[in-house]
Write an enzyme that holds these catalytic residues in place. Structure first.
Site, PDB file in Angstrom:
ATOM      1  N   PHE A 159       0.231 -59.999 -45.484  1.00  0.00           N
ATOM      2  CA  PHE A 159      -0.814 -59.738 -44.511  1.00  0.00           C
ATOM      3  C   PHE A 159      -0.719 -59.880 -43.283  1.00  0.00           C
ATOM      4  CE2 PHE A 159      -2.575 -61.248 -48.836  1.00  0.00           C
ATOM      5  CZ  PHE A 159      -3.687 -60.133 -49.064  1.00  0.00           C
ATOM      6  N   ASP A 160      -1.068 -58.899 -42.538  1.00  0.00           N
ATOM      7  CA  ASP A 160      -1.110 -59.109 -40.988  1.00  0.00           C
ATOM      8  C   ASP A 160      -2.594 -60.018 -40.934  1.00  0.00           C
ATOM      9  OD1 ASP A 160      -0.846 -59.061 -38.330  1.00  0.00           O
ATOM     10  OD2 ASP A 160      -1.816 -57.418 -38.236  1.00  0.00           O
ATOM     11  N   GLY A 161      -2.637 -60.557 -39.704  1.00  0.00           N
ATOM     12  CA  GLY A 161      -3.796 -61.377 -39.399  1.00  0.00           C
ATOM     13  C   GLY A 161      -4.832 -60.547 -38.900  1.00  0.00           C
ATOM     14  N   PHE A 271       0.367 -55.423 -45.773  1.00  0.00           N
ATOM     15  CA  PHE A 271      -0.654 -54.748 -45.223  1.00  0.00           C
ATOM     16  C   PHE A 271      -0.776 -54.956 -43.561  1.00  0.00           C
ATOM     17  CE2 PHE A 271      -2.016 -55.419 -49.706  1.00  0.00           C
ATOM     18  CZ  PHE A 271      -2.160 -54.187 -50.089  1.00  0.00           C
ATOM     19  N   ASP A 273      -2.383 -53.338 -39.725  1.00  0.00           N
ATOM     20  CA  ASP A 273      -3.170 -52.194 -39.096  1.00  0.00           C
ATOM     21  C   ASP A 273      -2.472 -51.435 -38.212  1.00  0.00           C
ATOM     22  OD1 ASP A 273      -4.479 -53.500 -36.114  1.00  0.00           O
ATOM     23  OD2 ASP A 273      -3.258 -54.783 -37.372  1.00  0.00           O
TER      24      ASP A 273
END
Length: 297
Positions: A159-161, A271, A273
């Site tokens: 995951f991105d943060g 994932f 954004d």
């Protein structure tokens, strides 16, 4: 109401689960009736795996390992039930334990992800994904990569943060005021947890699943892969501590490109954004673009 024994409910579109490019070309070039005939004539021909196939297969394997249904995967399809029979036949042949489905005959699918109380919705249709996110469902557009992820049975999710696990509040400062203001703001707020982003609940569900296994036997690994570096790392660590969530690996890259690190981690899916991060990584790992937050306005 969802089954109280189910820790995670994941919806996936038929085009994300299987390779339907040839079928889609028939629809676009010849129309609906030709597409209908094409699918019916081939309803016993096996569909090849799509971008989300390995992710789903590994998720469902968790139920086998536990001997109980902790994960529920739901098929959502823009097909009609008539043309979707080929999809269900392929699910059976691939031995995927999927028994719930919604066929919408071309209509948007996000509303069924909401009705099924899904924790995650994966699709190849950006419009459906955006609507799901707007309705509080973690969702991502799976980008074409043809990568199968880790060769082991372990499910490895990265995951991105900011704007994924966490809100985009810090990222807005970065955009509006620059890196120095961002770094200073995060250092000042180190003891104040970040607000949750769209994937917080999904991560919490994964954490509950991990708790069903002894640590050395757990078939799920999670990683944070973020452009943040010191001193902006401290707030992230304390936020996860406040949420009582453990991540197996945390990579604070300080602005370095993520692709090489995701390849080293052997992520089944990542994932993020930002398309600027997704596109370089797509040749190496499956990518879920999360069109949420300030970078997608």
């Amino acid at each position: 109401m969802p089954d109280p024994e189910t820790f995670l409910t994941v919806a996936i579109s038929s085009r994300a689960l299987f390779d339907l490019d040839a079928s889609d070309a028939v629809f676009r070039e010849q129309g609906l009736e030709a597409y209908r005939r094409y699918q019916i004539d081939r309803e016993n021909e096996l569909l090849e795996p799509g971008e989300g196939f390995q992710f789903v297969k590994k998720l469902l394997n968790i139920n086998k390992l536990l001997g109980k249904r902790r994960v529920d995967v739901i098929l959502l399809s823009r097909n009609s039930a008539d043309t979707g029979l080929r999809v269900f036949n392929s699910i059976s042949t691939h031995e995927l334990d999927i028994f719930r489905a919604a066929f919408s005959s071309g209509e948007s699918l996000y509303r069924y992800a909401e009705a099924f109380d899904c924790d995650l919705f994966l699709s190849t249709e950006p419009g459906d994904v955006r609507q799901a996110l707007q309705n509080g469902i973690a969702a991502a557009t799976l980008l074409s990569s043809r990568k199968t992820g880790s060769p082991t049975h372990t499910l490895r999710i990265a995951f991105d943060g900011d704007a994924v696990l966490f809100s985009d509040q810090a990222e807005r400062i970065f955009r509006d005021e620059g890196i120095e203001a961002f770094t200073e703001s995060e250092a000042r707020a180190a003891d104040r947890p970040l607000e949750g982003g769209p994937f917080k609940a999904f991560l919490m569900g994964l954490h509950r699943l991990q708790g069903e296994f002894a640590e050395r036997d757990c078939p799920i690994r999670t990683a944070l892969v973020t452009a943040r570096g010191a001193p902006a790392h401290e707030r992230v660590i304390k936020t996860l501590r406040a949420w009582d969530i453990r991540l197996d690996e945390s990579l604070f890259l300080g602005g370095r490109e993520k692709a090489a690190f995701l390849r080293a981690y052997e992520a089944d899916v990542f994932f993020d954004d930002q398309t600027a991060n997704c596109e370089p990584a797509a040749p190496h790992v499956a990518i879920g673009h999360v069109p949420h937050g300030v970078r997608n306005e």
